[in-house]
Design a protein around this motif. Structure first.
Motif, PDB file in Angstrom:
ATOM      1  N   TYR A 592       0.830  -1.210   0.000  1.00  0.00           N
ATOM      2  CA  TYR A 592       0.000   0.000   0.000  1.00  0.00           C
ATOM      3  C   TYR A 592       0.863   1.258   0.000  1.00  0.00           C
ATOM      4  O   TYR A 592       0.446   2.314  -0.493  1.00  0.00           O
ATOM      5  CB  TYR A 592      -0.940   0.005   1.210  1.00  0.00           C
ATOM      6  N   ARG A 593       2.099   1.187   0.526  1.00  0.00           N
ATOM      7  CA  ARG A 593       2.959   2.369   0.585  1.00  0.00           C
ATOM      8  C   ARG A 593       3.440   2.788  -0.805  1.00  0.00           C
ATOM      9  O   ARG A 593       3.894   3.919  -0.995  1.00  0.00           O
ATOM     10  CB  ARG A 593       4.154   2.102   1.504  1.00  0.00           C
ATOM     11  N   LYS A 594       3.319   1.871  -1.760  1.00  0.00           N
ATOM     12  CA  LYS A 594       3.594   2.221  -3.154  1.00  0.00           C
ATOM     13  C   LYS A 594       2.300   2.508  -3.908  1.00  0.00           C
ATOM     14  O   LYS A 594       2.251   3.388  -4.763  1.00  0.00           O
ATOM     15  CB  LYS A 594       4.353   1.077  -3.836  1.00  0.00           C
ATOM     16  N   VAL A 595       1.241   1.748  -3.573  1.00  0.00           N
ATOM     17  CA  VAL A 595      -0.023   1.889  -4.303  1.00  0.00           C
ATOM     18  C   VAL A 595      -0.710   3.211  -3.957  1.00  0.00           C
ATOM     19  O   VAL A 595      -1.162   3.939  -4.848  1.00  0.00           O
ATOM     20  CB  VAL A 595      -0.965   0.700  -3.994  1.00  0.00           C
ATOM     21  N   VAL A 596      -0.804   3.533  -2.670  1.00  0.00           N
ATOM     22  CA  VAL A 596      -1.586   4.694  -2.259  1.00  0.00           C
ATOM     23  C   VAL A 596      -1.047   6.012  -2.814  1.00  0.00           C
ATOM     24  O   VAL A 596      -1.826   6.830  -3.315  1.00  0.00           O
ATOM     25  CB  VAL A 596      -1.720   4.735  -0.719  1.00  0.00           C
ATOM     26  N   PRO A 597       0.264   6.286  -2.761  1.00  0.00           N
ATOM     27  CA  PRO A 597       0.734   7.546  -3.362  1.00  0.00           C
ATOM     28  C   PRO A 597       0.405   7.664  -4.849  1.00  0.00           C
ATOM     29  O   PRO A 597       0.009   8.743  -5.319  1.00  0.00           O
ATOM     30  CB  PRO A 597       2.247   7.502  -3.130  1.00  0.00           C
TER      31      PRO A 597
END
Length: 612
Positions: A592-597
């Motif tokens: 999620y730390r790559k997907v959300v941004p």
């Protein structure tokens, strides 16, 4: 000080299995354990004994193997055990269980009774209030702090409410049910030493002097007609692409097509419905207990009125709204505008602050005199308090926390209730009339308000001589964002896959661009990352957003059951085996730390284009 703790031996939820062909639970080989909330209640009792002295007695009802539960409690520090063991107790529902426990505990004598907020197999939360009603003592549910002044005979509790927390005082003897935060769950020892026989008393039905027809299966006013599983109607599509950017672009395109930043094109999955009229013997009016909130009523009141109108239409009967409080006159028109054909109002200064011991006699008298066919309560803290006390007073069946309601071929109320952590749903029927149920907020739609509608109002008398024993000392409201969950169009759900409480701040840009509220799984609230009022699922809220985005949410049924009316479900998880991918409409496999941004960047650009 004498404290009695009610404990229950339950099948381990994680090991329970359901046979879809026979529609029965497979119990062979499933280990048994003490219900987790009961263990927290016991831990609290041991702390109070250390502070005030006295005795902690544990009581359970069950077959001979349930003695092991008492042995484990003694190993944890309880002084003695009481085992209600008799085939006559078998097959008991909550009311029949409460009758047996009340007879045994009344014989014991006590200053304080502690129970879990509910048992993890049935999740009704009804035994505590029913037991308190049968013993004619005050009760406080969902307590997370307990202090006792043994000299003054006074109890002070901080309890959870739907709107935050409140501190209340009550005289002893009293009954309290334990929330998750009341105490740490103690580790049950695997190897329990032999217990001296005199430390555990075994009691048969004849020893209690109760009518055999009032306990066990004979004394149970509810029965389970069938068990079912709920098949997912979601697409279960995991988005694929050459790169993470490509996958995120696909999701954004889907969300825009569904109406994000414009006009939503998604709606909640339609539950099964039948419009066919049904013949029913006897009383058929459908009553709804209207729970007040501010200058109006909780949204669940309007949801229940809409459902009641459907049921009453099939039965050819009336929808009756029942409200209790002080200075309620200006609010009553709202009930007619949302479907009530008659309003019954108990308006008295003594009813300004909620107290189950004051509400119960008012409602009991109205039911006894007017004889409705069905009575529905919201499955809120208030509804879960007063409905069980009312059922115990009138000897009525009650099904708690229903996810759906229907009528069978004979016009009986078919009450769909989750059990065993939400892994199955039980279809429950009542032998008594009126049939009573509490219903989860958010599971039914609200009908459009008809501002021209009116309904006659009749006032209910408030019995004289009923005194308030519970005093509200202070209230601490939840953050406004928790209260927004009931009506939010977009919700971001947080699971333990997020990693830590500190990482919640990383989701703020996503919340901002979506204009979303935030919610949590039970694991997250257990860990203290967010307060309980943010919890969605079988032990929390049911919500109906147009869009739900789960971040690090595993996808266990006990969370997803609170999302049955969500229009679109999206899951983002780094675990390819996470069950959220089976139960979401669309999923993205990734950190999620790559997907959300990336998602925030694309959504901001899409929103800017939509607003241009």
């Amino acid at each position: 000080m004498k404290i009695v703790v009610c404990v229950k031996q339950v099948p381990a939820v994680w090991a329970s299995k359901f046979d879809p062909e026979t529609k029965t639970l497979v119990r062979d080989g499933v280990p048994l354990e003490i219900s987790s909330f009961d263990l927290r209640a016991l831990a609290c009792a041991l702390r109070l004994r250390a502070e005030h002295g006295g005795e902690v007695a544990v009581i359970t009802m069950g077959p001979p193997p349930a003695r092991q539960t008492l042995e484990q409690c003694l190993a944890l520090g309880a002084d003695r055990g009481v085992h209600l063991c008799d085939p006559a107790f078998a097959g008991a529902d909550t009311l029949a269980t409460s009758r047996a426990l009340a007879a045994a505990i009344g014989r014991e004598g006590f200053d304080l009774i502690l129970c879990g907020r509910y048992s993890v197999d049935a999740e009704t939360g009804q035994v505590g209030p029913e037991l308190a009603e049968l013993l004619r003592i005050p009760h406080v549910t969902v307590a997370r702090r307990i202090e006792v002044d043994s000299q003054a005979g006074q109890l002070r509790c901080e309890r959870e409410t739907d709107d935050g927390f409140e501190t209340v005082e009550a005289p002893l003897p009293a009954l309290v049910t334990a929330a998750e935060d009341l105490a740490e769950e103690p580790a049950v020892p695997d190897d329990v030493q032999a217990v001296a026989p005199e430390r555990i008393e075994t009691i048969a039905a004849r020893d209690l002097g109760v009518d055999p027809s009032a306990v066990g299966q004979l004394g149970s006013p509810t029965w389970v007609r069938s068990l079912e599983t709920i098949a997912s109607s979601r697409q279960g599509c995991r988005l694929q692409g050459d790169s993470l950017e490509h996958v995120v672009d696909q999701l954004v395109a889907i969300l825009l097509e569904k109406g994000l930043f414009s006009r939503w094109q998604v709606a909640a999955p339609a539950p099964r419905r039948s419009a066919a009229p049904v013949q029913r013997d006897g009383a058929a009016d459908v009553w709804v207990f209207a729970e007040r909130a501010g200058a109006g009523f909780r949204p669940v009141t309007y949801e229940l009125l809409n459902k009641a109108r459907e049921l009453a239409g099939r039965l050819g009967s009336r929808v009756v709204a029942v409200v209790a409080g002080s200075k309620v006159g200006e609010q009553l028109r709202l009930l007619a505008q949302h479907g009530a054909g008659l309003v019954l109002a108990a308006d008295d200064p003594r009813l300004e602050a909620y107290d189950p011991e004051l509400y119960t006699p008012v409602l009991a008298r109205a039911i006894a005199e007017r004889k409705p066919g069905i009575v529905l309560f919201p499955s809120t803290v208030l509804g879960r308090d007063v409905a069980p006390r009312l059922a115990a007073r009138l000897g009525l069946g009650l099904t708690g926390d229903c996810l759906d309601l229907d009528l069978d071929e004979r016009g009986r109320l078919l009450q769909m209730k989750p059990a065993f952590g939400g892994s199955i749903v039980a279809a429950v029927l009542s032998k008594t009339v009126p049939e009573m149920a509490t219903v989860r907020p958010g599971v039914f739609e609200t009908a459009p308000r008809d501002e021209r509608a009116t309904a006659p109002v009749e006032f209910l008398p408030v019995p004289a001589g009923v005194e308030r024993r519970i005093r509200v000392v202070s209230c601490e409201p939840s953050a406004a964002s928790a209260l927004e969950l009931d009506r939010a169009e977009v919700v971001v759900g947080v699971g333990k896959g997020l990693g830590s409480k500190e990482r919640l701040a990383e989701l703020q840009p996503l919340l901002d661009v979506l204009g979303a509220a935030i919610c949590a799984t039970r694991d997250v609230t257990d860990a203290g990352w967010l307060p309980r009022q943010y919890q969605v699922g079988i032990t929390g809220k049911s919500i109906a957003p147009r869009l739900y985005v789960g971040i690090g949410v595993r996808g266990a049924f006990y969370h997803l059951v609170g999302l049955r009316r969500a229009g679109l479900i999206v899951g983002i998880n780094s675990d390819p085996k996470a069950s959220i991918f089976k139960h979401a409409d669309y999923g993205i496999l990734g950190d999620y730390r790559k997907v959300v941004p990336l998602l925030v960047e694309r959504l901001r650009a899409a929103r800017a284009r939509a607003q241009a």
